[in-house]
Scaffold this active site. Structure first.
Site, mmCIF file in Angstrom:
data_model
loop_
_atom_site.group_PDB
_atom_site.id
_atom_site.type_symbol
_atom_site.label_atom_id
_atom_site.label_comp_id
_atom_site.label_asym_id
_atom_site.label_seq_id
_atom_site.Cartn_x
_atom_site.Cartn_y
_atom_site.Cartn_z
ATOM 1 N N ARG A 149 3.675 11.170 -5.949
ATOM 2 C CA ARG A 149 5.210 12.223 -5.300
ATOM 3 C C ARG A 149 5.843 13.434 -6.358
ATOM 4 N NH1 ARG A 149 6.046 13.132 -10.222
ATOM 5 N NH2 ARG A 149 8.386 13.945 -9.210
ATOM 6 N N GLY A 150 6.424 14.938 -5.961
ATOM 7 C CA GLY A 150 6.499 15.810 -5.905
ATOM 8 C C GLY A 150 6.259 16.747 -5.485
ATOM 9 N N ALA A 151 6.537 17.543 -4.732
ATOM 10 C CA ALA A 151 5.963 18.237 -2.894
ATOM 11 C C ALA A 151 5.385 19.324 -3.720
ATOM 12 C CB ALA A 151 7.311 19.542 -3.074
ATOM 13 N N ARG A 187 6.793 11.604 4.324
ATOM 14 C CA ARG A 187 7.938 11.856 3.657
ATOM 15 C C ARG A 187 8.263 13.150 4.394
ATOM 16 N NH1 ARG A 187 8.548 11.489 -2.548
ATOM 17 N NH2 ARG A 187 10.636 11.237 -2.002
ATOM 18 N N GLN A 211 12.269 9.721 -12.267
ATOM 19 C CA GLN A 211 11.251 10.243 -12.676
ATOM 20 C C GLN A 211 11.137 10.713 -14.676
ATOM 21 O OE1 GLN A 211 12.658 10.049 -9.688
ATOM 22 N NE2 GLN A 211 11.649 10.706 -8.069
ATOM 23 N N ASP A 260 11.748 21.172 -3.633
ATOM 24 C CA ASP A 260 11.207 20.585 -2.348
ATOM 25 C C ASP A 260 11.564 21.446 -1.182
ATOM 26 O OD1 ASP A 260 12.283 18.379 -4.255
ATOM 27 O OD2 ASP A 260 10.547 17.641 -3.206
ATOM 28 N N ASN A 310 16.250 19.689 -3.272
ATOM 29 C CA ASN A 310 15.523 18.760 -4.976
ATOM 30 C C ASN A 310 16.499 17.931 -5.450
ATOM 31 O OD1 ASN A 310 13.951 19.618 -6.871
ATOM 32 N ND2 ASN A 310 15.023 19.603 -8.433
ATOM 33 N N LYS A 311 15.838 17.144 -6.312
ATOM 34 C CA LYS A 311 15.957 15.744 -6.420
ATOM 35 C C LYS A 311 17.947 15.149 -6.778
ATOM 36 C CE LYS A 311 13.969 13.110 -6.579
ATOM 37 N NZ LYS A 311 13.733 11.927 -4.629
HETATM 38 O O1 MRU Z 1 11.278 11.593 -5.342
HETATM 39 P P1 MRU Z 1 10.237 12.872 -5.338
HETATM 40 O O2 MRU Z 1 9.323 12.122 -7.111
HETATM 41 O O3 MRU Z 1 8.975 13.592 -5.055
HETATM 42 O O4 MRU Z 1 10.936 13.941 -5.916
HETATM 43 C C1 MRU Z 1 9.899 15.122 -6.616
HETATM 44 C C2 MRU Z 1 11.791 16.318 -6.702
HETATM 45 O O5 MRU Z 1 12.898 16.140 -6.413
HETATM 46 C C3 MRU Z 1 10.783 17.182 -8.063
HETATM 47 O O6 MRU Z 1 11.811 17.877 -8.979
HETATM 48 C C4 MRU Z 1 9.957 18.679 -7.214
HETATM 49 O O7 MRU Z 1 9.185 17.632 -6.053
HETATM 50 C C5 MRU Z 1 9.424 19.810 -7.832
HETATM 51 S S1 MRU Z 1 7.976 19.470 -8.048
HETATM 52 C C6 MRU Z 1 7.575 20.659 -8.867
#
Ligand code: MRU
Length: 336
Positions: free
Chosen positions: A45-47, A88, A193, A234, A244-245
């Site tokens: 996970r993470g963009a 996603r 996370q 994201d 973002n999250k």
């Molecule tokens: O649902 P996730 O864990 O993929 O969400 C991640 C986030 O929202 C991060 O803050 C974002 O992707 C930035 S990662 C460098």
């Protein structure tokens, strides 16, 4: 190359982030289904990392096709990209990376070593992300003063990227520059996370960090105990609005209310200039049981209705600056 995602003997290996911080287990992805499942089910996970894994996923998918027949067709590439695009919806890095892979496919489709060229394109996307993170982190570190306490949300560290991290990369670079930094990390309900991944990464780096529940952020911000907030992203719209999250928007409003600078750190692969404002960013809605259960234990009454939007959008007016590999961008945001 980073050790949480690597290519070995024709397969992709990814660190299963669902098991962190307690277990370090790698998933071997040899089929398109393996890769798509790893993204959808949040093993990765993470963009930026989602984009990188999808890029390797194209190679995995094409190799899989070649196991069933001797020649690849253009429709194979299209189908593989379609499956990966469906994993996603919010992080634009996924679509950005797949576009790059499609370009590589079109360039080398007649080349006998098509797979080798596609793998090279995926490796480049991976390496470039790590380099961009280091570059943007260097710029971001200039915004941080010695002695600062920084609040961050979710995990925007090495684990969420090709390596080094974005928001955590800025923190790392500031520490490397000799600044004494403390971090306040939000646990980041419902997927934790912050508690599971950010706390783990910061402890490994020996950066002093305090974990708080998401609902404690206002307390810390209002007591003058935070010097700035730094988060990842994201998807960033052309006007600077940032997805973002979930919970990021609340933090930005709280930071504004308490006159605390709020920064977004992200590579330009996270910017979607085709989208004018944040209201057009698709927001992923995940299963309600991520809210009604914690680590498999039910915490809400049977039958309780729960909602689970995974991201929210912070309007650009709350963002002091966006830290990218090309430098620090301020209002009015211009990414070209
Ligand atoms: O649902 P996730 O864990 O993929 O969400 C991640 C986030 O929202 C991060 O803050 C974002 O992707 C930035 S990662 C460098």
């Amino acid at each position: 190359m980073s050790d949480h995602v690597y290519w070995k003997e024709g397969s992709l290996y990814v660190l299963d982030q669902r098991l962190l911080p307690f277990k370090t287990t790698y998933l071997k992805c040899s089929t398109l289904k393996d890769v798509a499942g790893a993204i959808t089910d949040m093993a990765v996970r993470g963009a930026p990392l989602i984009g990188i894994v999808a890029a390797y996923g194209v190679v995995v998918g094409m190799q899989e096709k070649l196991r069933s027949r001797p020649h690849l067709k253009e429709s194979d590439a299209e189908k593989i990209c379609r499956v990966l695009k469906g994993t996603r919806p919010t992080a634009v890095n996924l679509f950005w990376a797949l576009k790059k892979m499609r370009e590589a496919y079109l360039k080398f489709k007649a080349d006998p070593d098509l797979i080798g060229h596609l793998l090279q394109a995926a490796v480049e996307i991976h390496q470039q992300d790590t380099e961009n993170n280091k570059r943007l982190s260097g710029y971001g570190a200039e915004l941080i003063d010695d002695g600062d306490t920084i609040l961050t949300h979710c995990n925007a560290g090495a684990l969420a990227t090709g390596g080094y991290g974005t928001a955590l990369g800025v923190i790392r670079a500031a520490v490397k520059a000799g600044k004494s930094i403390r971090v306040i990390a939000t646990e980041t309900r419902p997927y934790f996370q912050g508690a599971r991944l950010t706390a783990w990464e910061l402890m490994q780096e020996h950066i002093p960090a305090t974990l708080i529940t998401d609902s404690m952020a206002g307390y810390f911000l209002s007591r003058g105990r935070i010097n700035c907030v730094i988060v990842g992203a994201d998807r960033i719209a052309a006007n600077g609005d940032t997805a973002n999250k979930i919970g990021t928007y609340s933090l930005a409003v709280l930071a504004h209310e308490n006159a605390v600078p709020f920064y977004v750190a992200a590579p330009l692969s996270t910017v979607d200039t085709k989208i004018e404002s944040g209201s057009d960013i698709p927001i992923e809605e995940r299963k309600p049981d991520e809210v009604t259960t914690i680590a498999g234990h039910r915490i809400a009454p049977d039958g309780a209705v729960a909602a689970n939007p995974a991201f929210d959008v912070t309007p650009h007016r709350y963002i002091h600056a966006i830290i990218t590999e090309k430098g620090i961008i301020r209002k009015p945001y211009n990414f070209t």
